[in-house]
Design a protein around this motif. Structure first.
Motif, PDB file in Angstrom:
ATOM      1  N   LEU A 191      39.932 106.767  80.751  1.00  6.32           N
ATOM      2  CA  LEU A 191      40.131 105.917  81.929  1.00  6.32           C
ATOM      3  C   LEU A 191      38.824 105.200  82.297  1.00  6.32           C
ATOM      4  O   LEU A 191      38.373 105.235  83.442  1.00  6.32           O
ATOM      5  N   ASP A 192      38.221 104.624  81.262  1.00  5.08           N
ATOM      6  CA  ASP A 192      36.971 103.874  81.425  1.00  5.08           C
ATOM      7  C   ASP A 192      35.801 104.749  81.849  1.00  5.08           C
ATOM      8  O   ASP A 192      34.777 104.256  82.331  1.00  5.08           O
ATOM      9  N   THR A 193      35.964 106.068  81.679  1.00  7.62           N
ATOM     10  CA  THR A 193      34.887 106.997  82.016  1.00  7.62           C
ATOM     11  C   THR A 193      34.484 107.739  80.760  1.00  7.62           C
ATOM     12  O   THR A 193      35.327 108.258  80.019  1.00  7.62           O
ATOM     13  N   GLU A 194      33.168 107.795  80.505  1.00  8.88           N
ATOM     14  CA  GLU A 194      32.678 108.517  79.337  1.00  8.88           C
ATOM     15  C   GLU A 194      32.448 109.982  79.700  1.00  8.88           C
ATOM     16  O   GLU A 194      31.793 110.302  80.687  1.00  8.88           O
ATOM     17  N   VAL A 195      33.040 110.845  78.891  1.00  2.00           N
ATOM     18  CA  VAL A 195      32.960 112.283  79.140  1.00  2.00           C
ATOM     19  C   VAL A 195      32.420 112.949  77.881  1.00  2.00           C
ATOM     20  O   VAL A 195      32.892 112.691  76.768  1.00  2.00           O
ATOM     21  N   SER A 196      31.430 113.829  78.069  1.00  8.14           N
ATOM     22  CA  SER A 196      30.888 114.609  76.950  1.00  8.14           C
ATOM     23  C   SER A 196      31.216 116.074  77.159  1.00  8.14           C
ATOM     24  O   SER A 196      31.180 116.592  78.287  1.00  8.14           O
ATOM     25  N   ILE A 197      31.545 116.740  76.077  1.00 10.65           N
ATOM     26  CA  ILE A 197      31.946 118.150  76.156  1.00 10.65           C
ATOM     27  C   ILE A 197      31.552 118.832  74.859  1.00 10.65           C
ATOM     28  O   ILE A 197      31.432 118.190  73.816  1.00 10.65           O
ATOM     29  N   SER A 198      31.326 120.109  74.921  1.00  9.70           N
ATOM     30  CA  SER A 198      31.057 120.905  73.720  1.00  9.70           C
ATOM     31  C   SER A 198      31.991 122.094  73.727  1.00  9.70           C
ATOM     32  O   SER A 198      32.750 122.310  74.682  1.00  9.70           O
ATOM     33  N   GLY A 199      31.913 122.899  72.654  1.00  5.32           N
ATOM     34  CA  GLY A 199      32.800 124.058  72.570  1.00  5.32           C
ATOM     35  C   GLY A 199      32.098 125.260  71.985  1.00  5.32           C
ATOM     36  O   GLY A 199      31.115 125.138  71.261  1.00  5.32           O
ATOM     37  N   SER A 200      32.608 126.427  72.319  1.00  2.00           N
ATOM     38  CA  SER A 200      32.122 127.685  71.757  1.00  2.00           C
ATOM     39  C   SER A 200      33.205 128.233  70.847  1.00  2.00           C
ATOM     40  O   SER A 200      34.364 128.359  71.261  1.00  2.00           O
ATOM     41  N   PHE A 201      32.823 128.558  69.600  1.00  2.00           N
ATOM     42  CA  PHE A 201      33.784 128.931  68.571  1.00  2.00           C
ATOM     43  C   PHE A 201      33.553 130.371  68.117  1.00  2.00           C
ATOM     44  O   PHE A 201      32.414 130.776  67.828  1.00  2.00           O
ATOM     45  N   GLY A 202      34.649 131.131  68.052  1.00  2.00           N
ATOM     46  CA  GLY A 202      34.602 132.472  67.477  1.00  2.00           C
ATOM     47  C   GLY A 202      35.543 132.546  66.299  1.00  2.00           C
ATOM     48  O   GLY A 202      36.669 132.034  66.353  1.00  2.00           O
ATOM     49  N   VAL A 203      35.094 133.179  65.212  1.00  2.00           N
ATOM     50  CA  VAL A 203      35.856 133.174  63.960  1.00  2.00           C
ATOM     51  C   VAL A 203      36.131 134.607  63.512  1.00  2.00           C
ATOM     52  O   VAL A 203      35.222 135.442  63.501  1.00  2.00           O
ATOM     53  N   ALA A 204      37.400 134.863  63.130  1.00  2.00           N
ATOM     54  CA  ALA A 204      37.776 136.118  62.493  1.00  2.00           C
ATOM     55  C   ALA A 204      38.490 135.782  61.198  1.00  2.00           C
ATOM     56  O   ALA A 204      39.302 134.854  61.153  1.00  2.00           O
ATOM     57  N   VAL A 205      38.156 136.506  60.128  1.00  2.00           N
ATOM     58  CA  VAL A 205      38.675 136.201  58.792  1.00  2.00           C
ATOM     59  C   VAL A 205      39.620 137.307  58.343  1.00  2.00           C
ATOM     60  O   VAL A 205      39.301 138.498  58.459  1.00  2.00           O
ATOM     61  N   SER A 206      40.769 136.895  57.851  1.00  2.42           N
ATOM     62  CA  SER A 206      41.767 137.835  57.327  1.00  2.42           C
ATOM     63  C   SER A 206      41.581 137.970  55.814  1.00  2.42           C
ATOM     64  O   SER A 206      41.284 136.970  55.133  1.00  2.42           O
ATOM     65  N   PRO A 207      41.714 139.182  55.271  1.00  2.00           N
ATOM     66  CA  PRO A 207      42.120 140.421  55.948  1.00  2.00           C
ATOM     67  C   PRO A 207      40.934 141.294  56.402  1.00  2.00           C
ATOM     68  O   PRO A 207      41.179 142.343  56.981  1.00  2.00           O
ATOM     69  N   ASP A 208      39.697 140.855  56.169  1.00  2.78           N
ATOM     70  CA  ASP A 208      38.548 141.714  56.464  1.00  2.78           C
ATOM     71  C   ASP A 208      38.441 142.043  57.956  1.00  2.78           C
ATOM     72  O   ASP A 208      38.123 143.178  58.329  1.00  2.78           O
TER      73      ASP A 208
END
Length: 812
Positions: free
Chosen positions: A485-502
């Protein structure tokens, strides 16, 4: 007295009259002959009125000529008894002067001709018949004096024989009715024609109507002057009721909103109602004599119809969903019920089919189906679809030695976006994140929104060496600015990963481990990726302490229940309370249910805790029912409790112990519980519902979004999570979601309970949109057991604002 006895035992009919022909004395043979119940009843009547006109003239002339101390004989005097039978009498008249009374008296004795004596057998038979008729019979002479009434008449009118016979109508019946009957009798006597009429009567004291047919026959031979009239009253109430019931059934058939068709034993249509014409488009004339198969859509194979007819032939009934075709060719769904009608020999005579067009219901189900698998805001897969895909894949991974990755991520400081830029910007940002992420994933990957700003990316069958590189791309693209809506927004994220089957061999394990890793990424400063490792399980140390202390909490009396009232928006009254478990440990202090409930569920303590909560809640319900007998107590139930073998029996036993009806207990379960072992859960919930317990889905809309299951699970209410309520007055998307839930629930006859209502504006919107019940700080904080009793007593009709002002400052 002796004279009276001698007079009564005379072998002939005997009576004494005065100079006015008034009967002063009569014996029993006289009263029997002239139709009186007893001699005493006969005394006081005029002798001349007992005979017809011609005979009265003869008798009057004989009495006038009779001198004192002389006798006279009057032969072959005709007399008609009360039943109209003609008798022939020989009268002997003897006049004497009674010095005691100072007047002349005439002794009248009568002998009946032999032929008339023989006719007595016929008369007695006729009397027996009349007294055993299932109808009322009463006769009157020309002067309107009753001459006979049968047993049925006396019983129906609850009156004695002597109160009727020998008296005029007005002496024992309402004056208006007597006048009306007198007029009818006069009309019959004048016209010489019998008449009949149907009359509605109201039974005295019972306000119930009887319907009778009254017939007024003439008494006397065709060739002689009528001696009086009779009345034959037949009760036709049963016939009238049957006629009315038949008319009612015909109207119900014709006016029913459900389509109805009837066929003969050859399965040919013989009747249809208006709804059939409206739904199918066929006129009645177009289908009469036809086989109902003309409606077939050909969507069902012969096995379907074979099962249908097997059921009809074996149990005389079949019911189910079927697709049929209208006259226009349009195929539509209907709910069809077919019943076979059999006769006393068990032969089929007719078939009746009743069906309802469920097109709208199916459309609603389609909407529900869409909501069941996809997030409303972003269109991404929801928890249920994600769980299903992950569950199938990890089992395959173990068999095929493959690797899959589950990535749990949320947006850093997303709350600040909502708080500073508004929820509309926040919702649009979530949509843009979803669009951007979907462009970066493979076709076989699943991107899901769990709720709020939490997302899960599941990447099946991936090379372990490629995971980090792919995540680097995702993080990089996520961090690029968004124009909203004509507004610039910056954002980041925090990621957690789990792997199958370990890291786990189930959806729950992978999600939990990925969640642990994500929170570690946040602790490391956010905008990062963290892979699960065993060190993260050190977080379980506190959970272990909780587990150890929780084992002694019940015996140490550290547990308590608080109760949060629920307010009906329909009448502004308390309709229930939710019991909330609280724990203040002597070692750990006040421990949040968010911390100790998951531990209790994992350790198995939840069943003991749950039983304690149920007993305390039901005990408190017993006290509250004295204040409000319709109040419901909502009790949170864990999955472990629900799956316990003795859960239902224990719950019933507890209600019996405290004499609390099951209908006053509402069991709250989560959406995830409904999805786990759905078949067995469904059986248990149906069993609970059959025993009268109410079922509610807690935190609705935040879990698996199980709207699809609302059709076949016995759910009485859904609780809209506070996530949707808290900004409903500011966030149009959340408002629409709430409205959608409320309307869908209402279409399925399910009540909605809004949680976390804290301000008047939220209340106003919920009232406007038709929400049924609210719960939250606006009305009351959770209250202690003593406070909730006082609150319920004092809050009858209390405005939420006043309730909040009075109790929220006191509640803990």
């Amino acid at each position: 007295m002796n004279f009276k006895c001698l007079f009564d035992i005379q072998p002939d009919v005997a009576l004494v009259i005065d100079r006015f022909s008034v009967i002063k004395l009569a014996n029993s043979k006289a009263s029997d002959l002239f139709g009186f119940r007893s001699p005493e009843v006969m005394e006081g009547h005029f002798l001349l009125r007992l005979f017809g006109v011609n005979e009265t003239i003869r008798l009057k002339e004989s009495l006038a000529k009779l001198k004192v101390n002389t006798e006279s004989c009057l032969e072959d005097l005709c007399y008609r008894d009360p039943l109209g039978v003609e008798r022939h009498l020989d009268l002997r008249l003897a006049r004497t002067f009674d010095s005691d009374q100072g007047c002349d008296l005439v002794l009248v004795t009568a002998q009946i001709h032999k032929t008339d004596l023989d006719d007595g057998v016929t008369k007695n038979s006729l009397l027996a018949i009349l007294n055993n008729l299932d109808a009322s019979v009463i006769t009157y002479n020309r002067d309107g004096v009753c001459t006979f009434a049968n047993e049925d008449f006396l019983k129906v009118n609850d009156i004695k024989y002597e109160d009727v016979v020998g008296k005029r109508r007005e002496s024992w019946m309402p004056y208006d009715a007597a006048v009306k009957e007198e007029a009818e009798s006069a009309k019959v006597l004048i016209s010489g024609l019998s008449s009949s009429d149907e009359v509605e009567l109201t039974t005295s004291g019972h306000h119930q109507s009887r319907y009778v047919i009254s017939r007024f026959p003439i008494i006397g031979d065709k060739n002689s002057f009528p001696s009086g009239t009779g009345e034959l009253i037949t009760d036709v109430t049963r016939q009238r009721v049957q006629e009315e019931q038949l008319i009612l059934a015909l109207n119900a058939f014709r006016l029913s909103r459900d389509a109805i068709l009837m066929t003969n034993d050859q399965n040919r249509i013989i009747s249809v109602n208006d709804a059939f014409v409206r739904i199918t488009g066929y006129a009645e004339t177009e289908v009469l004599g036809k086989d109902p198969s003309l409606l077939a859509s050909h969507r069902h194979d012969h096995h379907f119809y074979k099962r249908m007819w097997d059921s009809i032939n074996q149990s005389n009934h079949w019911e189910g969903e079927i697709w049929n075709r209208r006259k226009s060719g349009e195929i539509y769904p209907e709910w069809l019920s077919i019943s076979k009608i059999i006769d006393e020999k068990n032969n089929s005579t007719h078939y009746i089919a009743v069906f309802t067009d469920i097109t709208r219901k199916k459309q609603t189900e389609d909407e529900i189906e869409n909501l069941a698998f996809y997030d409303v805001l972003t269109g991404l897969a929801n928890r249920y679809l994600l769980a299903d895909r992950v569950g199938m894949t990890v089992q395959s991974d173990m068999r095929n030695n493959a690797t899959s990755a589950l990535v749990y991520f949320d947006l850093d400081h997303f709350k600040k976006v909502n708080d500073t830029m508004g929820h509309s910007i926040g919702d649009k940002l979530l949509q843009e994140v979803a669009i951007r992420m979907k462009r970066l994933i493979r076709e076989k990957d699943t991107l899901s929104r769990l709720g709020g700003d939490e997302f899960v990316l599941f990447m099946p069958d991936i090379n372990p060496n490629d995971i980090e590189a792919r995540l680097h791309t995702l993080v990089s693209r996520l961090n690029q600015p968004y124009t909203i809506l004509d507004t610039e927004v910056s954002i980041s994220g925090s990621f957690g990963v789990a792997v199958s089957p370990d890291d786990g061999n189930s959806y729950e394990n992978l999600l939990r481990h990925a969640d642990m890793a994500m929170y570690k990424a946040k602790e490391d400063g956010r905008n990062a990726v963290c892979f699960f490792n065993r060190k993260l399980e050190m977080r379980a140390i506190k959970k272990l302490k909780i587990d150890n202390e929780l084992r002694y909490a019940i015996d140490a009396q550290e547990l308590r229940l608080n109760f949060q009232p629920q307010l009906s928006l329909t009448d502004n009254k308390i309709v229930g309370c939710e019991s909330l478990l609280r724990w203040k440990s002597r070692v750990l202090g006040e421990v949040s249910p968010i911390e100790f409930i998951p531990v209790a569920e994992k350790s198995g303590l939840i069943n003991n805790l749950g039983k304690w909560v149920i007993e305390q809640s039901i005990s408190k319900t017993k006290e509250l029912l004295h204040i409000n007998p319709d109040l419901k107590m909502a009790i949170n139930i864990s999955a472990s409790q629900l799956r316990a073998d003795d859960f239902l029996s224990s719950l019933k036993s507890m209600c019996g112990k405290y004499d609390v009806p099951a209908s006053n207990i509402e069991l709250e379960v989560t959406e995830s519980m409904l999805m786990e072992k759905a078949d067995s859960t469904m059986k248990l919930l149906n069993s609970l519902a059959r025993h009268g317990f109410n079922m509610a889905i807690d935190d609705f809309g935040t879990g698996y979004s199980s709207l699809a299951y609302l059709n076949w699970m016995p759910v009485s209410s859904i609780k809209i999570d506070r996530e949707f309520i808290q900004d409903i007055h500011q966030n149009e998307k959340h408002r629409k979601v709430c409205v959608s839930m409320i309307r869908l629930a209402r279409s399925l006859d399910i009540k909605t309970v809004a949680e976390g209502v804290e301000i008047d504006e939220q209340l106003r919107i919920l009232q406007q949109e038709g929400c049924d019940i609210i719960q939250g700080f606006l009305y009351s904080k959770p209250l202690s057991d003593s406070q909730v009793l006082r609150f319920c007593r004092e809050s009858v009709g209390l405005d939420p604002k006043r309730a909040r002002a009075k109790y929220n400052s006191k509640a803990g």
